[in-house]
Design a protein around this motif. Structure first.
Motif, mmCIF file in Angstrom:
data_model
loop_
_atom_site.group_PDB
_atom_site.id
_atom_site.type_symbol
_atom_site.label_atom_id
_atom_site.label_comp_id
_atom_site.label_asym_id
_atom_site.label_seq_id
_atom_site.Cartn_x
_atom_site.Cartn_y
_atom_site.Cartn_z
ATOM 1 N N LYS A 5 -67.065 81.883 -19.201
ATOM 2 C CA LYS A 5 -65.701 82.313 -18.904
ATOM 3 C C LYS A 5 -65.476 82.408 -17.396
ATOM 4 O O LYS A 5 -64.453 81.976 -16.863
ATOM 5 N N LYS A 6 -66.443 82.994 -16.704
ATOM 6 C CA LYS A 6 -66.347 83.151 -15.259
ATOM 7 C C LYS A 6 -66.359 81.796 -14.567
ATOM 8 O O LYS A 6 -65.630 81.575 -13.593
ATOM 9 N N ALA A 7 -67.173 80.871 -15.082
ATOM 10 C CA ALA A 7 -67.254 79.536 -14.503
ATOM 11 C C ALA A 7 -65.911 78.806 -14.632
ATOM 12 O O ALA A 7 -65.451 78.140 -13.696
ATOM 13 N N LYS A 8 -65.282 78.965 -15.790
ATOM 14 C CA LYS A 8 -63.971 78.336 -15.997
ATOM 15 C C LYS A 8 -62.925 78.937 -15.066
ATOM 16 O O LYS A 8 -62.060 78.229 -14.536
ATOM 17 N N PHE A 9 -63.011 80.249 -14.860
ATOM 18 C CA PHE A 9 -62.064 80.941 -13.974
ATOM 19 C C PHE A 9 -62.222 80.448 -12.539
ATOM 20 O O PHE A 9 -61.251 80.114 -11.866
ATOM 21 N N VAL A 10 -63.469 80.374 -12.085
ATOM 22 C CA VAL A 10 -63.738 79.900 -10.725
ATOM 23 C C VAL A 10 -63.298 78.457 -10.567
ATOM 24 O O VAL A 10 -62.725 78.075 -9.535
ATOM 25 N N ALA A 11 -63.538 77.642 -11.592
ATOM 26 C CA ALA A 11 -63.141 76.230 -11.535
ATOM 27 C C ALA A 11 -61.628 76.082 -11.441
ATOM 28 O O ALA A 11 -61.125 75.217 -10.704
ATOM 29 N N SER A 12 -60.890 76.936 -12.160
ATOM 30 C CA SER A 12 -59.420 76.851 -12.121
ATOM 31 C C SER A 12 -58.890 77.233 -10.739
ATOM 32 O O SER A 12 -57.933 76.634 -10.246
ATOM 33 N N ILE A 13 -59.542 78.213 -10.106
ATOM 34 C CA ILE A 13 -59.152 78.603 -8.746
ATOM 35 C C ILE A 13 -59.429 77.465 -7.771
ATOM 36 O O ILE A 13 -58.603 77.140 -6.908
ATOM 37 N N ALA A 14 -60.605 76.843 -7.923
ATOM 38 C CA ALA A 14 -60.972 75.731 -7.049
ATOM 39 C C ALA A 14 -59.994 74.574 -7.192
ATOM 40 O O ALA A 14 -59.592 73.951 -6.190
ATOM 41 N N ARG A 15 -59.608 74.286 -8.443
ATOM 42 C CA ARG A 15 -58.632 73.206 -8.672
ATOM 43 C C ARG A 15 -57.305 73.522 -8.005
ATOM 44 O O ARG A 15 -56.666 72.657 -7.394
ATOM 45 N N SER A 16 -56.854 74.773 -8.151
ATOM 46 C CA SER A 16 -55.588 75.178 -7.559
ATOM 47 C C SER A 16 -55.631 75.059 -6.038
ATOM 48 O O SER A 16 -54.691 74.558 -5.413
ATOM 49 N N ALA A 17 -56.732 75.502 -5.443
ATOM 50 C CA ALA A 17 -56.873 75.423 -3.983
ATOM 51 C C ALA A 17 -56.913 73.984 -3.504
ATOM 52 O O ALA A 17 -56.292 73.623 -2.486
ATOM 53 N N ALA A 18 -57.642 73.137 -4.230
ATOM 54 C CA ALA A 18 -57.748 71.727 -3.848
ATOM 55 C C ALA A 18 -56.390 71.020 -3.968
ATOM 56 O O ALA A 18 -55.986 70.272 -3.067
ATOM 57 N N LYS A 19 -55.697 71.293 -5.061
ATOM 58 C CA LYS A 19 -54.390 70.683 -5.280
ATOM 59 C C LYS A 19 -53.402 71.106 -4.191
ATOM 60 O O LYS A 19 -52.634 70.293 -3.672
ATOM 61 N N SER A 20 -53.437 72.372 -3.833
ATOM 62 C CA SER A 20 -52.547 72.892 -2.802
ATOM 63 C C SER A 20 -52.861 72.275 -1.442
ATOM 64 O O SER A 20 -51.954 71.913 -0.685
ATOM 65 N N THR A 21 -54.147 72.129 -1.132
ATOM 66 C CA THR A 21 -54.559 71.557 0.144
ATOM 67 C C THR A 21 -54.123 70.103 0.263
ATOM 68 O O THR A 21 -53.591 69.671 1.301
ATOM 69 N N ILE A 22 -54.328 69.334 -0.815
ATOM 70 C CA ILE A 22 -53.927 67.922 -0.815
ATOM 71 C C ILE A 22 -52.421 67.799 -0.638
ATOM 72 O O ILE A 22 -51.927 66.972 0.139
ATOM 73 N N SER A 23 -51.673 68.642 -1.371
ATOM 74 C CA SER A 23 -50.211 68.613 -1.259
ATOM 75 C C SER A 23 -49.765 68.905 0.164
ATOM 76 O O SER A 23 -48.857 68.243 0.696
ATOM 77 N N TYR A 24 -50.397 69.886 0.777
ATOM 78 C CA TYR A 24 -50.032 70.265 2.160
ATOM 79 C C TYR A 24 -50.306 69.120 3.122
ATOM 80 O O TYR A 24 -49.485 68.807 3.995
ATOM 81 N N CYS A 25 -51.454 68.475 2.958
ATOM 82 C CA CYS A 25 -51.843 67.392 3.873
ATOM 83 C C CYS A 25 -50.996 66.137 3.677
ATOM 84 O O CYS A 25 -50.715 65.403 4.636
ATOM 85 N N VAL A 26 -50.582 65.898 2.441
ATOM 86 C CA VAL A 26 -49.809 64.682 2.138
ATOM 87 C C VAL A 26 -48.313 64.885 2.353
ATOM 88 O O VAL A 26 -47.641 64.064 2.996
ATOM 89 N N LYS A 27 -47.781 65.986 1.820
ATOM 90 C CA LYS A 27 -46.334 66.227 1.853
ATOM 91 C C LYS A 27 -45.890 67.172 2.956
ATOM 92 O O LYS A 27 -44.699 67.319 3.226
ATOM 93 N N GLY A 28 -46.851 67.866 3.571
ATOM 94 C CA GLY A 28 -46.490 68.863 4.566
ATOM 95 C C GLY A 28 -46.310 70.220 3.918
ATOM 96 O O GLY A 28 -46.390 70.363 2.694
ATOM 97 N N PRO A 29 -46.058 71.259 4.696
ATOM 98 C CA PRO A 29 -45.901 72.615 4.145
ATOM 99 C C PRO A 29 -44.676 72.728 3.234
ATOM 100 O O PRO A 29 -43.657 72.063 3.458
ATOM 101 N N ARG A 30 -44.803 73.552 2.219
ATOM 102 C CA ARG A 30 -43.685 73.766 1.292
ATOM 103 C C ARG A 30 -42.518 74.422 2.018
ATOM 104 O O ARG A 30 -41.363 74.197 1.687
ATOM 105 N N CYS A 31 -42.838 75.260 2.988
ATOM 106 C CA CYS A 31 -41.836 75.876 3.853
ATOM 107 C C CYS A 31 -42.287 75.692 5.301
ATOM 108 O O CYS A 31 -43.484 75.676 5.599
#
Length: 403
Positions: A5-31
Protein backbone atom coordinates in the motif's frame (compact mmCIF):
# COMPACT_ATOMS: atom_id res chain seq x y z
CA UNK A 1 -0.01 -5.60 2.50
CA UNK A 2 0.99 -2.38 4.32
CA UNK A 3 4.29 -2.26 2.44
CA UNK A 4 2.49 -2.72 -0.89
CA UNK A 5 0.00 0.00 0.00
CA UNK A 6 2.79 2.39 0.93
CA UNK A 7 4.69 1.56 -2.26
CA UNK A 8 1.62 2.37 -4.36
CA UNK A 9 1.17 5.65 -2.47
CA UNK A 10 4.78 6.68 -3.02
CA UNK A 11 4.56 5.69 -6.69
CA UNK A 12 1.45 7.84 -7.19
CA UNK A 13 3.24 10.84 -5.65
CA UNK A 14 6.26 10.25 -7.88
CA UNK A 15 4.03 10.06 -10.96
CA UNK A 16 2.29 13.29 -10.00
CA UNK A 17 5.60 15.08 -9.44
CA UNK A 18 7.06 13.81 -12.71
CA UNK A 19 3.95 14.75 -14.68
CA UNK A 20 3.93 18.23 -13.16
CA UNK A 21 7.64 18.75 -13.89
CA UNK A 22 7.28 17.68 -17.53
CA UNK A 23 4.26 19.95 -17.97
CA UNK A 24 6.16 22.90 -16.50
CA UNK A 25 9.18 22.32 -18.73
CA UNK A 26 7.13 21.82 -21.89
CA UNK A 27 4.21 24.23 -21.45
CA UNK A 28 5.65 26.66 -18.93
CA UNK A 29 4.18 27.55 -15.52
CA UNK A 30 0.44 27.19 -15.03
CA UNK A 31 0.50 30.72 -13.61
CA UNK A 32 3.06 33.41 -14.33
CA UNK A 33 4.28 33.70 -10.73
CA UNK A 34 4.64 29.98 -10.10
CA UNK A 35 8.19 28.63 -9.81
CA UNK A 36 8.72 24.96 -10.70
CA UNK A 37 9.02 23.80 -7.08
CA UNK A 38 5.74 25.47 -6.14
CA UNK A 39 3.79 23.99 -9.07
CA UNK A 40 5.09 20.49 -8.38
CA UNK A 41 4.30 20.80 -4.67
CA UNK A 42 0.79 22.05 -5.44
CA UNK A 43 0.15 19.13 -7.81
CA UNK A 44 1.46 16.58 -5.32
CA UNK A 45 -0.74 17.97 -2.51
CA UNK A 46 -3.74 17.93 -4.85
CA UNK A 47 -3.01 14.34 -5.88
CA UNK A 48 -2.73 13.21 -2.25
CA UNK A 49 -5.96 15.01 -1.34
CA UNK A 50 -7.91 13.04 -3.93
CA UNK A 51 -6.79 9.61 -2.71
CA UNK A 52 -9.67 7.88 -0.94
CA UNK A 53 -11.37 11.15 -0.01
CA UNK A 54 -14.89 9.70 -0.27
CA UNK A 55 -16.14 12.30 -2.77
CA UNK A 56 -18.27 9.66 -4.52
CA UNK A 57 -19.95 8.44 -1.32
CA UNK A 58 -23.62 9.20 -0.64
CA UNK A 59 -25.87 9.11 2.41
CA UNK A 60 -26.51 5.43 1.63
CA UNK A 61 -22.92 4.84 2.77
CA UNK A 62 -23.16 6.69 6.11
CA UNK A 63 -23.54 3.57 8.23
CA UNK A 64 -20.30 2.17 6.80
CA UNK A 65 -18.19 5.13 7.99
CA UNK A 66 -16.10 4.48 11.08
CA UNK A 67 -15.50 7.99 12.39
CA UNK A 68 -12.96 6.88 14.99
CA UNK A 69 -10.92 5.19 12.28
CA UNK A 70 -11.31 8.26 10.06
CA UNK A 71 -10.06 10.53 12.85
CA UNK A 72 -7.10 8.20 13.40
CA UNK A 73 -6.31 8.39 9.69
CA UNK A 74 -6.42 12.19 9.77
CA UNK A 75 -4.07 12.20 12.74
CA UNK A 76 -1.69 9.81 11.00
CA UNK A 77 -1.63 11.94 7.85
CA UNK A 78 -1.84 15.33 9.58
CA UNK A 79 -0.31 18.51 8.23
CA UNK A 80 3.51 18.37 8.53
CA UNK A 81 5.30 20.01 11.44
CA UNK A 82 6.98 23.36 10.88
CA UNK A 83 9.54 25.29 12.87
CA UNK A 84 10.37 28.89 13.72
CA UNK A 85 13.85 29.97 12.61
CA UNK A 86 15.75 30.87 15.78
CA UNK A 87 16.48 34.39 14.54
CA UNK A 88 12.72 35.04 14.33
CA UNK A 89 11.61 33.78 17.72
CA UNK A 90 11.02 30.97 20.15
CA UNK A 91 8.04 29.23 21.76
CA UNK A 92 6.88 27.34 24.82
CA UNK A 93 4.12 24.74 25.11
CA UNK A 94 1.58 24.68 27.94
CA UNK A 95 -2.13 24.08 28.45
CA UNK A 96 -5.30 25.63 29.81
CA UNK A 97 -7.15 23.75 32.55
CA UNK A 98 -10.73 24.31 31.44
CA UNK A 99 -12.18 24.04 34.93
CA UNK A 100 -10.10 27.07 35.91
CA UNK A 101 -11.85 29.23 33.28
CA UNK A 102 -15.50 29.31 34.43
CA UNK A 103 -18.04 30.03 31.69
CA UNK A 104 -21.72 30.76 32.38
CA UNK A 105 -23.79 28.61 29.97
CA UNK A 106 -26.68 31.06 30.16
CA UNK A 107 -24.60 33.53 28.13
CA UNK A 108 -25.18 31.41 25.02
CA UNK A 109 -28.97 31.67 24.96
CA UNK A 110 -30.17 32.63 21.49
CA UNK A 111 -27.06 31.56 19.57
CA UNK A 112 -29.00 29.31 17.20
CA UNK A 113 -27.45 25.94 16.33
CA UNK A 114 -24.53 26.59 18.69
CA UNK A 115 -26.67 27.11 21.80
CA UNK A 116 -27.49 23.54 22.83
CA UNK A 117 -24.06 22.27 21.85
CA UNK A 118 -22.18 24.96 23.76
CA UNK A 119 -24.29 24.53 26.88
CA UNK A 120 -23.83 20.74 26.76
CA UNK A 121 -20.07 21.10 26.34
CA UNK A 122 -19.81 23.56 29.24
CA UNK A 123 -21.80 21.24 31.52
CA UNK A 124 -19.58 18.37 30.42
CA UNK A 125 -16.50 20.37 31.42
CA UNK A 126 -18.08 21.04 34.82
CA UNK A 127 -18.56 17.33 35.39
CA UNK A 128 -16.09 15.86 37.87
CA UNK A 129 -15.18 13.08 35.44
CA UNK A 130 -14.10 15.67 32.87
CA UNK A 131 -12.28 17.97 35.26
CA UNK A 132 -8.87 17.10 33.83
CA UNK A 133 -9.62 18.33 30.29
CA UNK A 134 -7.06 20.79 28.98
CA UNK A 135 -6.58 22.88 25.86
CA UNK A 136 -2.92 22.72 24.78
CA UNK A 137 -1.36 25.87 23.39
CA UNK A 138 1.91 27.33 22.17
CA UNK A 139 3.06 30.80 23.14
CA UNK A 140 5.41 32.27 20.56
CA UNK A 141 7.70 35.18 21.40
CA UNK A 142 9.51 37.11 18.65
CA UNK A 143 13.23 37.89 18.64
CA UNK A 144 14.26 40.17 20.27
CA UNK A 145 12.15 38.94 23.16
CA UNK A 146 9.75 41.39 24.82
CA UNK A 147 11.47 41.32 28.20
CA UNK A 148 13.45 38.42 29.61
CA UNK A 149 13.08 34.93 28.18
CA UNK A 150 11.64 33.73 31.49
CA UNK A 151 8.93 36.40 31.55
CA UNK A 152 8.14 36.05 27.82
CA UNK A 153 7.41 32.35 28.40
CA UNK A 154 4.63 33.21 30.86
CA UNK A 155 1.16 33.82 29.49
CA UNK A 156 0.55 37.09 31.27
CA UNK A 157 1.01 40.73 30.19
CA UNK A 158 4.58 42.01 30.31
CA UNK A 159 3.22 45.57 30.38
CA UNK A 160 -0.24 46.90 31.36
CA UNK A 161 -1.21 47.44 27.71
CA UNK A 162 0.62 44.59 26.01
CA UNK A 163 -1.11 43.39 22.87
CA UNK A 164 -1.20 39.69 21.97
CA UNK A 165 -2.30 37.63 18.96
CA UNK A 166 -4.73 34.76 19.52
CA UNK A 167 -4.17 32.51 16.50
CA UNK A 168 -6.60 29.80 15.34
CA UNK A 169 -5.06 27.39 12.84
CA UNK A 170 -6.59 26.02 9.65
CA UNK A 171 -7.01 22.46 8.39
CA UNK A 172 -10.72 22.09 7.48
CA UNK A 173 -11.45 21.51 11.20
CA UNK A 174 -10.10 17.95 10.76
CA UNK A 175 -6.35 18.61 10.55
CA UNK A 176 -3.69 20.94 11.87
CA UNK A 177 -2.25 22.06 15.18
CA UNK A 178 0.02 24.74 16.64
CA UNK A 179 2.90 22.53 15.50
CA UNK A 180 1.83 22.51 11.84
CA UNK A 181 1.46 26.31 11.89
CA UNK A 182 4.47 27.11 14.06
CA UNK A 183 6.47 28.54 11.16
CA UNK A 184 3.58 30.75 10.03
CA UNK A 185 2.69 32.03 13.50
CA UNK A 186 6.35 32.62 14.25
CA UNK A 187 6.75 34.76 11.15
CA UNK A 188 3.57 36.73 11.88
CA UNK A 189 4.68 37.30 15.50
CA UNK A 190 8.10 38.46 14.29
CA UNK A 191 6.62 40.91 11.77
CA UNK A 192 4.09 42.25 14.28
CA UNK A 193 6.57 42.37 17.16
CA UNK A 194 4.01 40.67 19.42
CA UNK A 195 3.65 37.37 21.20
CA UNK A 196 1.31 34.86 19.58
CA UNK A 197 -0.96 32.45 21.47
CA UNK A 198 -1.96 29.44 19.31
CA UNK A 199 -4.42 26.88 20.66
CA UNK A 200 -4.75 23.20 19.84
CA UNK A 201 -8.55 23.08 19.64
CA UNK A 202 -10.48 19.82 19.33
CA UNK A 203 -10.93 18.43 15.82
CA UNK A 204 -13.77 16.83 13.87
CA UNK A 205 -15.14 14.29 13.24
CA UNK A 206 -14.75 13.02 16.83
CA UNK A 207 -15.40 16.53 18.14
CA UNK A 208 -17.92 18.19 15.82
CA UNK A 209 -19.29 21.72 15.99
CA UNK A 210 -19.35 23.65 18.29
CA UNK A 211 -16.38 22.06 20.13
CA UNK A 212 -13.90 24.28 18.27
CA UNK A 213 -15.87 27.44 19.04
CA UNK A 214 -16.14 26.36 22.66
CA UNK A 215 -12.36 25.92 22.93
CA UNK A 216 -11.72 29.27 21.23
CA UNK A 217 -14.14 31.02 23.60
CA UNK A 218 -12.50 29.45 26.66
CA UNK A 219 -9.05 30.44 25.35
CA UNK A 220 -10.10 34.05 24.87
CA UNK A 221 -11.41 34.16 28.44
CA UNK A 222 -8.22 32.53 29.64
CA UNK A 223 -6.26 35.47 28.19
CA UNK A 224 -8.63 37.87 29.96
CA UNK A 225 -8.14 35.91 33.17
CA UNK A 226 -4.36 36.19 32.75
CA UNK A 227 -4.65 39.99 32.64
CA UNK A 228 -4.86 40.79 28.94
CA UNK A 229 -7.57 43.27 27.99
CA UNK A 230 -10.08 42.45 25.25
CA UNK A 231 -9.17 45.60 23.34
CA UNK A 232 -5.54 44.43 23.23
CA UNK A 233 -6.24 41.00 21.71
CA UNK A 234 -5.85 40.53 17.95
CA UNK A 235 -7.63 37.49 16.52
CA UNK A 236 -5.97 35.82 13.54
CA UNK A 237 -6.47 32.61 11.60
CA UNK A 238 -6.24 30.87 8.25
CA UNK A 239 -8.83 28.84 6.33
CA UNK A 240 -11.03 27.04 8.91
CA UNK A 241 -9.19 29.08 11.53
CA UNK A 242 -10.45 32.20 9.75
CA UNK A 243 -13.97 30.80 9.98
CA UNK A 244 -13.40 30.24 13.69
CA UNK A 245 -12.03 33.76 14.20
CA UNK A 246 -15.19 35.21 12.64
CA UNK A 247 -17.51 32.95 14.64
CA UNK A 248 -15.64 33.77 17.86
CA UNK A 249 -15.87 37.52 17.16
CA UNK A 250 -19.63 37.21 16.62
CA UNK A 251 -20.06 35.07 19.75
CA UNK A 252 -18.06 37.55 21.85
CA UNK A 253 -20.30 40.34 20.61
CA UNK A 254 -23.40 38.27 21.48
CA UNK A 255 -22.12 37.65 25.02
CA UNK A 256 -21.29 41.30 25.67
CA UNK A 257 -17.50 41.24 25.32
CA UNK A 258 -16.00 44.59 24.23
CA UNK A 259 -14.64 44.72 20.71
CA UNK A 260 -11.26 43.08 20.14
CA UNK A 261 -8.32 45.07 18.75
CA UNK A 262 -8.62 43.68 15.23
CA UNK A 263 -8.78 40.64 12.96
CA UNK A 264 -6.35 39.13 10.46
CA UNK A 265 -7.95 36.57 8.14
CA UNK A 266 -5.81 34.51 5.75
CA UNK A 267 -7.92 32.78 3.08
CA UNK A 268 -10.85 32.41 5.51
CA UNK A 269 -13.49 29.71 4.98
CA UNK A 270 -16.51 31.96 5.33
CA UNK A 271 -19.35 29.77 4.02
CA UNK A 272 -19.14 26.03 4.64
CA UNK A 273 -21.95 25.25 2.15
CA UNK A 274 -20.54 27.53 -0.54
CA UNK A 275 -20.82 26.61 -4.22
CA UNK A 276 -19.79 29.91 -5.77
CA UNK A 277 -18.31 30.23 -9.29
CA UNK A 278 -14.68 30.47 -8.13
CA UNK A 279 -14.86 26.83 -7.00
CA UNK A 280 -15.21 25.75 -10.61
CA UNK A 281 -13.14 28.60 -12.08
CA UNK A 282 -10.07 27.93 -9.96
CA UNK A 283 -10.11 24.15 -9.58
CA UNK A 284 -7.15 23.68 -11.95
CA UNK A 285 -5.04 26.03 -9.84
CA UNK A 286 -5.82 25.42 -6.18
CA UNK A 287 -4.75 22.31 -4.25
CA UNK A 288 -8.09 22.18 -2.44
CA UNK A 289 -10.45 19.46 -3.68
CA UNK A 290 -14.09 20.48 -3.87
CA UNK A 291 -16.14 17.91 -1.96
CA UNK A 292 -19.83 17.79 -2.93
CA UNK A 293 -22.23 18.38 -0.06
CA UNK A 294 -24.04 15.20 -1.11
CA UNK A 295 -21.08 13.23 0.23
CA UNK A 296 -21.11 12.50 3.98
CA UNK A 297 -17.31 12.81 3.74
CA UNK A 298 -17.45 16.50 2.80
CA UNK A 299 -15.35 18.50 5.24
CA UNK A 300 -18.35 20.72 6.02
CA UNK A 301 -20.53 17.80 7.08
CA UNK A 302 -17.71 16.10 9.00
CA UNK A 303 -17.18 19.36 10.87
CA UNK A 304 -20.79 20.22 11.62
CA UNK A 305 -22.72 16.94 11.84
CA UNK A 306 -20.79 13.74 11.06
CA UNK A 307 -23.14 10.84 10.39
CA UNK A 308 -26.20 13.02 9.94
CA UNK A 309 -28.10 12.68 6.65
CA UNK A 310 -28.50 15.64 4.34
CA UNK A 311 -31.76 17.57 4.64
CA UNK A 312 -33.09 21.11 4.16
CA UNK A 313 -32.95 21.52 7.95
CA UNK A 314 -29.27 20.60 8.03
CA UNK A 315 -28.45 23.03 5.22
CA UNK A 316 -30.32 25.80 7.06
CA UNK A 317 -28.37 25.14 10.25
CA UNK A 318 -25.06 25.20 8.37
CA UNK A 319 -25.96 28.59 6.89
CA UNK A 320 -26.22 30.12 10.37
CA UNK A 321 -23.74 33.01 10.91
CA UNK A 322 -21.93 31.15 13.70
CA UNK A 323 -21.26 28.34 11.23
CA UNK A 324 -21.04 30.23 7.93
CA UNK A 325 -20.07 33.75 9.06
CA UNK A 326 -20.42 35.34 5.62
CA UNK A 327 -24.14 35.55 6.47
CA UNK A 328 -23.62 37.56 9.66
CA UNK A 329 -24.50 41.10 10.69
CA UNK A 330 -21.14 42.88 10.62
CA UNK A 331 -22.22 46.21 12.05
CA UNK A 332 -19.64 47.79 14.39
CA UNK A 333 -17.11 45.15 13.34
CA UNK A 334 -13.48 45.40 14.49
CA UNK A 335 -10.72 46.57 12.09
CA UNK A 336 -10.03 43.68 9.74
CA UNK A 337 -7.39 42.63 7.23
CA UNK A 338 -8.40 39.92 4.75
CA UNK A 339 -5.85 38.29 2.45
CA UNK A 340 -6.59 35.81 -0.35
CA UNK A 341 -5.19 34.51 -3.61
CA UNK A 342 -7.02 35.13 -6.86
CA UNK A 343 -6.58 31.46 -7.86
CA UNK A 344 -8.14 29.91 -4.76
CA UNK A 345 -11.43 28.01 -4.65
CA UNK A 346 -12.84 30.17 -1.86
CA UNK A 347 -12.14 33.49 -3.58
CA UNK A 348 -15.75 34.50 -4.24
CA UNK A 349 -16.97 33.86 -0.69
CA UNK A 350 -13.95 35.72 0.71
CA UNK A 351 -14.68 38.70 -1.55
CA UNK A 352 -18.32 38.58 -0.49
CA UNK A 353 -17.27 38.66 3.17
CA UNK A 354 -15.30 41.86 2.61
CA UNK A 355 -18.14 43.56 0.75
CA UNK A 356 -20.62 42.54 3.46
CA UNK A 357 -18.38 44.06 6.14
CA UNK A 358 -18.08 47.30 4.15
CA UNK A 359 -21.85 47.46 3.55
CA UNK A 360 -22.53 47.12 7.28
CA UNK A 361 -20.05 49.89 8.19
CA UNK A 362 -20.46 52.71 5.64
CA UNK A 363 -18.89 55.32 7.91
CA UNK A 364 -15.86 53.25 8.93
CA UNK A 365 -14.68 51.71 5.68
CA UNK A 366 -11.07 52.80 6.13
CA UNK A 367 -10.83 50.23 8.97
CA UNK A 368 -11.16 47.29 6.57
CA UNK A 369 -8.59 46.06 4.06
CA UNK A 370 -8.80 43.33 1.44
CA UNK A 371 -5.66 42.17 -0.35
CA UNK A 372 -5.97 39.73 -3.25
CA UNK A 373 -2.64 38.35 -4.50
CA UNK A 374 -2.27 37.51 -8.19
CA UNK A 375 -1.73 33.83 -9.09
CA UNK A 376 -1.84 32.76 -5.44
CA UNK A 377 -3.81 29.85 -4.01
CA UNK A 378 -5.36 28.91 -0.66
CA UNK A 379 -3.24 29.96 2.34
CA UNK A 380 -0.23 30.63 0.11
CA UNK A 381 1.37 32.11 3.23
CA UNK A 382 2.45 28.59 4.21
CA UNK A 383 4.74 28.35 1.16
CA UNK A 384 7.63 30.20 2.74
CA UNK A 385 9.81 30.49 -0.36
CA UNK A 386 7.21 32.46 -2.33
CA UNK A 387 7.91 36.21 -2.51
CA UNK A 388 4.15 36.83 -2.24
CA UNK A 389 4.04 34.87 1.02
CA UNK A 390 6.74 37.06 2.55
CA UNK A 391 5.01 40.20 1.27
CA UNK A 392 1.63 39.15 2.67
CA UNK A 393 3.02 38.27 6.09
CA UNK A 394 4.96 41.53 6.21
CA UNK A 395 1.80 43.45 5.38
CA UNK A 396 -0.15 41.49 8.00
CA UNK A 397 2.48 42.42 10.57
CA UNK A 398 2.30 46.07 9.55
CA UNK A 399 -1.50 46.00 9.81
CA UNK A 400 -1.27 44.64 13.35
CA UNK A 401 1.28 47.30 14.27
CA UNK A 402 -1.09 50.00 12.98
CA UNK A 403 -3.97 48.94 15.23
Amino acid sequence: MKILKKAKFVASIARSAAKSTISYCVKGPRCERWPLKFQVLRDVIYSISKIGNGASMTDDDIDSIDFEQLAASYKKHDLPDSEIPFHLGTYVSASIKVTEVPIDPEMFAGTGPAEKGLIALIKSDQDIACSKRVIPYELTAPTPLPGSAELAAKCEPLTPNERIILYLHGGAYCLGSPTSHRGLTGRIAAQAGLRCFTIDYRLAPLHPYPAQLHDAYISFHFLLQQGFRAENIILAGDSAGGNLVLALTLLLKHTGIPRVRGLVLLSPWTDIISQRPSIERNKRFDYLVNMPMASPMSRARLFYAPGRRMSPELMAEMAHPLVSPVNADFSDFPPTLIQAGDKELLLDEISELFHNILAANPDRQDMYTYECYADMIHVFHQFESLPCALEAITRAGNFIKSL
